[in-house]
Write a protein that holds these residues in place. Sequence first.
Motif, PDB file in Angstrom:
ATOM      1  N   LYS A  86       2.960 -52.313   3.725  1.00 24.45           N
ATOM      2  CA  LYS A  86       2.641 -53.603   4.357  1.00 24.45           C
ATOM      3  C   LYS A  86       3.787 -54.594   4.189  1.00 24.45           C
ATOM      4  O   LYS A  86       4.229 -55.221   5.143  1.00 24.45           O
ATOM      5  N   ILE A  87       4.253 -54.747   2.951  1.00 27.91           N
ATOM      6  CA  ILE A  87       5.270 -55.778   2.710  1.00 27.91           C
ATOM      7  C   ILE A  87       6.593 -55.394   3.370  1.00 27.91           C
ATOM      8  O   ILE A  87       7.307 -56.243   3.903  1.00 27.91           O
ATOM      9  N   LEU A  88       6.903 -54.086   3.402  1.00 24.88           N
ATOM     10  CA  LEU A  88       8.158 -53.683   4.048  1.00 24.88           C
ATOM     11  C   LEU A  88       8.106 -53.954   5.550  1.00 24.88           C
ATOM     12  O   LEU A  88       9.079 -54.430   6.137  1.00 24.88           O
ATOM     13  N   ILE A  89       6.946 -53.677   6.166  1.00 21.71           N
ATOM     14  CA  ILE A  89       6.811 -53.966   7.602  1.00 21.71           C
ATOM     15  C   ILE A  89       6.989 -55.468   7.837  1.00 21.71           C
ATOM     16  O   ILE A  89       7.721 -55.896   8.725  1.00 21.71           O
ATOM     17  N   TYR A  90       6.343 -56.267   6.985  1.00 18.99           N
ATOM     18  CA  TYR A  90       6.476 -57.717   7.120  1.00 18.99           C
ATOM     19  C   TYR A  90       7.951 -58.127   6.977  1.00 18.99           C
ATOM     20  O   TYR A  90       8.483 -58.886   7.792  1.00 18.99           O
ATOM     21  N   PHE A 257      -3.565 -65.567   9.320  1.00 21.48           N
ATOM     22  CA  PHE A 257      -4.317 -65.016   8.186  1.00 21.48           C
ATOM     23  C   PHE A 257      -5.218 -66.074   7.528  1.00 21.48           C
ATOM     24  O   PHE A 257      -5.536 -65.991   6.354  1.00 21.48           O
ATOM     25  N   LYS A 258      -5.530 -67.095   8.331  1.00 15.52           N
ATOM     26  CA  LYS A 258      -6.492 -68.132   7.925  1.00 15.52           C
ATOM     27  C   LYS A 258      -6.068 -68.881   6.656  1.00 15.52           C
ATOM     28  O   LYS A 258      -6.875 -69.095   5.753  1.00 15.52           O
ATOM     29  N   MET A 259      -4.775 -69.245   6.609  1.00  9.75           N
ATOM     30  CA  MET A 259      -4.318 -70.099   5.505  1.00  9.75           C
ATOM     31  C   MET A 259      -3.703 -71.353   6.111  1.00  9.75           C
ATOM     32  O   MET A 259      -3.160 -71.316   7.228  1.00  9.75           O
ATOM     33  N   ASN A 260      -3.769 -72.445   5.355  1.00  8.70           N
ATOM     34  CA  ASN A 260      -3.308 -73.718   5.892  1.00  8.70           C
ATOM     35  C   ASN A 260      -1.824 -73.944   5.575  1.00  8.70           C
ATOM     36  O   ASN A 260      -1.446 -74.074   4.409  1.00  8.70           O
ATOM     37  N   PRO A 261      -0.947 -73.983   6.621  1.00  6.80           N
ATOM     38  CA  PRO A 261       0.486 -74.121   6.363  1.00  6.80           C
ATOM     39  C   PRO A 261       0.823 -75.399   5.587  1.00  6.80           C
ATOM     40  O   PRO A 261       1.682 -75.379   4.702  1.00  6.80           O
ATOM     41  N   ILE A 416       0.323 -63.169   2.522  1.00  7.49           N
ATOM     42  CA  ILE A 416      -0.337 -62.392   3.578  1.00  7.49           C
ATOM     43  C   ILE A 416      -0.832 -61.057   3.026  1.00  7.49           C
ATOM     44  O   ILE A 416      -1.970 -60.645   3.266  1.00  7.49           O
ATOM     45  N   VAL A 417       0.035 -60.393   2.249  1.00  6.41           N
ATOM     46  CA  VAL A 417      -0.368 -59.107   1.676  1.00  6.41           C
ATOM     47  C   VAL A 417      -1.536 -59.316   0.706  1.00  6.41           C
ATOM     48  O   VAL A 417      -2.530 -58.583   0.741  1.00  6.41           O
ATOM     49  N   ALA A 418      -1.443 -60.366  -0.121  1.00  6.88           N
ATOM     50  CA  ALA A 418      -2.517 -60.629  -1.087  1.00  6.88           C
ATOM     51  C   ALA A 418      -3.832 -60.871  -0.357  1.00  6.88           C
ATOM     52  O   ALA A 418      -4.892 -60.380  -0.744  1.00  6.88           O
ATOM     53  N   LYS A 419      -3.735 -61.629   0.727  1.00  2.00           N
ATOM     54  CA  LYS A 419      -4.939 -61.940   1.495  1.00  2.00           C
ATOM     55  C   LYS A 419      -5.525 -60.660   2.092  1.00  2.00           C
ATOM     56  O   LYS A 419      -6.726 -60.413   2.034  1.00  2.00           O
TER      57      LYS A 419
END
Length: 425
Positions: A86-90, A257-261, A416-419
């Motif tokens: 996941k993190i490598l793709i990101y 990912f539903k987080m507030n920037p 993002i990965v943690a979420k």
Amino acid sequence: MSTEIAKKKGLFDWYFKSNLLIRIFIGLLAGIFTGIIFGNQIAWLQPLGTVLVSLLKMIVMPVVLSTLVLGAASIQPSSLGKLGVKILIYYILTSVFAVGIGLLMGNIFKPGMGLNLQGSADIAGKVIEAPKLSETLVNIIPSNPFGAISSGEVLPTIFFALLLGITISILRENKDKRIKKSVEVLYSVFEALAETMYLIVNWVLQYAPIGVFALIAVVFGAQGAEVIGPLGKVTIAAFSGYILHTVFVYSGLLLLFKMNPASFFKRARTPIITAFVTRSSSGTLPVTMETMEKNFGVSRNIYSFTLPVGATINMDGTAIYQGVCAIFIGFAIGMPLSISQQLTVILTAVLASIGTAGVPAAGAIMLLMILNSIGLPMEAGSPVAAAYAMILGIDAILDMGRTSVNVTGDMTGTLIVAKSEKSIG
Ligand code: ASP
């Protein structure tokens, strides 16, 4: 007599003890004034600049080889599970976007246009042929890796270095103790080589103020004050790219990912500012880790993997900078980059970010490698060298912004990965 020696020692001391960043900037300013005041008479300073060019060229291939092998070898294959993928793709996708944004900004602002830097007589007339993208792709596999390294062919060297690094990382976990032990030795050799190269890079940078002074004085001597505008434009183009990437890519992904920037930037400001002032994502790492744990409640088993890997291989700010600077150099020497050269920049810059160490000015060294890959090698006395020196003169400013973006990218990816793993507090 003795006071004279004391004076000399004082100057020497000042030179090595004062801040390198300030010294390079003073070199730039002194070069500008000297060039404007003395005009073409100052051309005899060229050899001092040539020394810097040669020193930089000398370290490029060893730095690329050792840092890339080490970067790839440091990722444990066993940790390359779902989380790793996941993190490598990101990291890869955001880097591709970043170079794209850098190139876009370069094409919009067109920094360096109209500069028409000329080289000294021996190189000026040389026609440089840019390799086609299809050829570049096919030639990526070196038929002789040592030949590729010794002749400075970048992409084949990257290919070989990554292959070598990945294989080392696999064999480091081999069950056979004998193999494991001997591969550890190989790993240590590359680690030692990389550390040694970093130190040499540091020494070369100690000379940079003098080299930049000479190169800039010669450019300003020949061109006059109209060179200042393009440098301002490079800075504006790069910072516009940094901001766009942060606003669109990072904030967009956080929202997705539903987080507030807004709350992200508020809570993440300490590492972002630390990166800005230290110009080192590796140096900022402890602050970044602490912030992820304390301010965001990310679990340790996630950030302890994603952040160090990010600080080593994820460099979005650096990728933006490289896009902008490649375009600048193309314009500055009167040879705007073709589409296929720009596509090659995307490919090389993404790969280069893996080998860019999270230390000040690392991106500027990697830029040389990108220039090589598009057929614009830096030869002493060439227009490319003059254009490169101009950018190096303001590298401190560009580096502050790109390092902040690099660190912001690592944090966004981690969140993002943690979420997605549902391990965020
Ligand atoms: N200074 C940057 C960092 O540490 C690397 C670079 O020079 O681009 O992230």
